[in-house]
Write an enzyme that holds these catalytic residues in place. Sequence first.
Site, PDB file in Angstrom:
ATOM      1  N   LEU A  16       0.782  -1.240   0.000  1.00  0.00           N
ATOM      2  CA  LEU A  16       0.000   0.000   0.000  1.00  0.00           C
ATOM      3  C   LEU A  16       0.814   1.292   0.000  1.00  0.00           C
ATOM      4  CD1 LEU A  16      -2.628  -1.044   2.644  1.00  0.00           C
ATOM      5  CD2 LEU A  16      -3.261   0.160   0.585  1.00  0.00           C
TER       6      LEU A  16
ATOM      7  N   CYS B 100      -6.943  -6.227   1.713  1.00  0.00           N
ATOM      8  CA  CYS B 100      -5.511  -6.248   1.392  1.00  0.00           C
ATOM      9  C   CYS B 100      -4.790  -7.294   2.249  1.00  0.00           C
ATOM     10  CB  CYS B 100      -4.864  -4.885   1.614  1.00  0.00           C
ATOM     11  SG  CYS B 100      -3.080  -4.951   1.324  1.00  0.00           S
TER      12      CYS B 100
HETATM   13  O1  RRO Z   1      -0.644  -2.927  -1.882  1.00  0.00           O
HETATM   14  C1  RRO Z   1      -0.726  -4.163  -1.801  1.00  0.00           C
HETATM   15  O2  RRO Z   1       0.217  -4.863  -1.407  1.00  0.00           O
HETATM   16  C2  RRO Z   1      -1.943  -4.906  -2.175  1.00  0.00           C
HETATM   17  C3  RRO Z   1      -3.237  -4.466  -1.899  1.00  0.00           C
HETATM   18 BR1  RRO Z   1      -3.610  -2.807  -1.152  1.00  0.00          BR
HETATM   19  C4  RRO Z   1      -4.328  -5.314  -2.198  1.00  0.00           C
HETATM   20  O3  RRO Z   1      -5.502  -5.011  -1.963  1.00  0.00           O
HETATM   21  N1  RRO Z   1      -4.063  -6.530  -2.753  1.00  0.00           N
HETATM   22  C5  RRO Z   1      -2.813  -6.929  -3.015  1.00  0.00           C
HETATM   23  O4  RRO Z   1      -2.636  -8.046  -3.513  1.00  0.00           O
HETATM   24  N2  RRO Z   1      -1.756  -6.113  -2.730  1.00  0.00           N
END
Ligand code: RRO
Length: 300
Positions: free
Chosen positions: A76, A133
């Site tokens: 994120l 996430c």
């Molecule tokens: O940013 C991430 O690592 C991430 C997010 Br927010 C998500 O919702 N799904 C994902 O596989 N990676």
Amino acid sequence: MSVDLCGVALRGPVLNGSGTFDALAARRAFGDALLEPDAFPFDAFVSKTITLEPRQGNPPPRLWESPAGMINSIGLPNKGLDGFLREDLPRLAELPVPLVVSVMGFSREELARLVRAVGERDEVAMIELNVSCPNVETGLVMGADPAETAAAVERVRSLAAKPLVVKLTPTASDPAGVGAAAEAAGADALALINTLKGMALDPGSGRPWLGGRSGGVSGPAVRPIALEQVASVSARVGIPVIGMGGIASGRDAHDFLAAGARCVAVGTESFRDPDAGRRIAHELSVISRDERGFSLAGAG
Ligand code: RRO
């Protein structure tokens, strides 16, 4: 193949999965030609998930190519709400398709602040609540639990007039139960699947390859799982479902629509082919046209 998604008219049913296509970087790479409606690969654009505060994201490496897919541990990274509204939103508003902004809160109060602020902006057509996430340190996934998901949607429902899309996790024991709880709490649509937790070891050291240790598995490897979950969630709810998980061709997209999805999203395939959304939309339109021709011939 125009589609109504929660009252928003889309020219077609193919979206991007949040975080899988950086439209601003693509514009820098490919130029303003990308903003021509015929060149832009998706029928609506979903932003990378934003959080209230800025985040650096997880340490590298962040990607691992796995059999028929990949594992991401992005964590994120984003400019935070204020940075997003100031720097990114004006440029995302120039895209030739409706904009969906994806938000995630580490608490219901954070989520409420995000939804209120994003919901005030005319540039935004819909808000996606990312309750799924897999790559946050707490390891807690709000969307794994129907009651937690419902509480989050209830908290924010009255704060924005815009349609709310809830992004579900495939790691819930009963995804259809979570979807039904989100619908009862006021969600306008559901999106699924997010990634499944996975891990890869560095062949040299035998230690986890990804900086975040584990990550989210996506790509064709997860497609049968996603298709089953899209079918069971769609059968349980009345609101539209955006289906995704390893879609790499028009035939795959067609399968998800046949399983009950209103729209589909392309994610991992865009890493291989940035124009995948447009190709898949074209392949899908050919399949649908052939089907219509076949049924008309049959009726005649
Ligand atoms: O940013 C991430 O690592 C991430 C997010 Br927010 C998500 O919702 N799904 C994902 O596989 N990676």
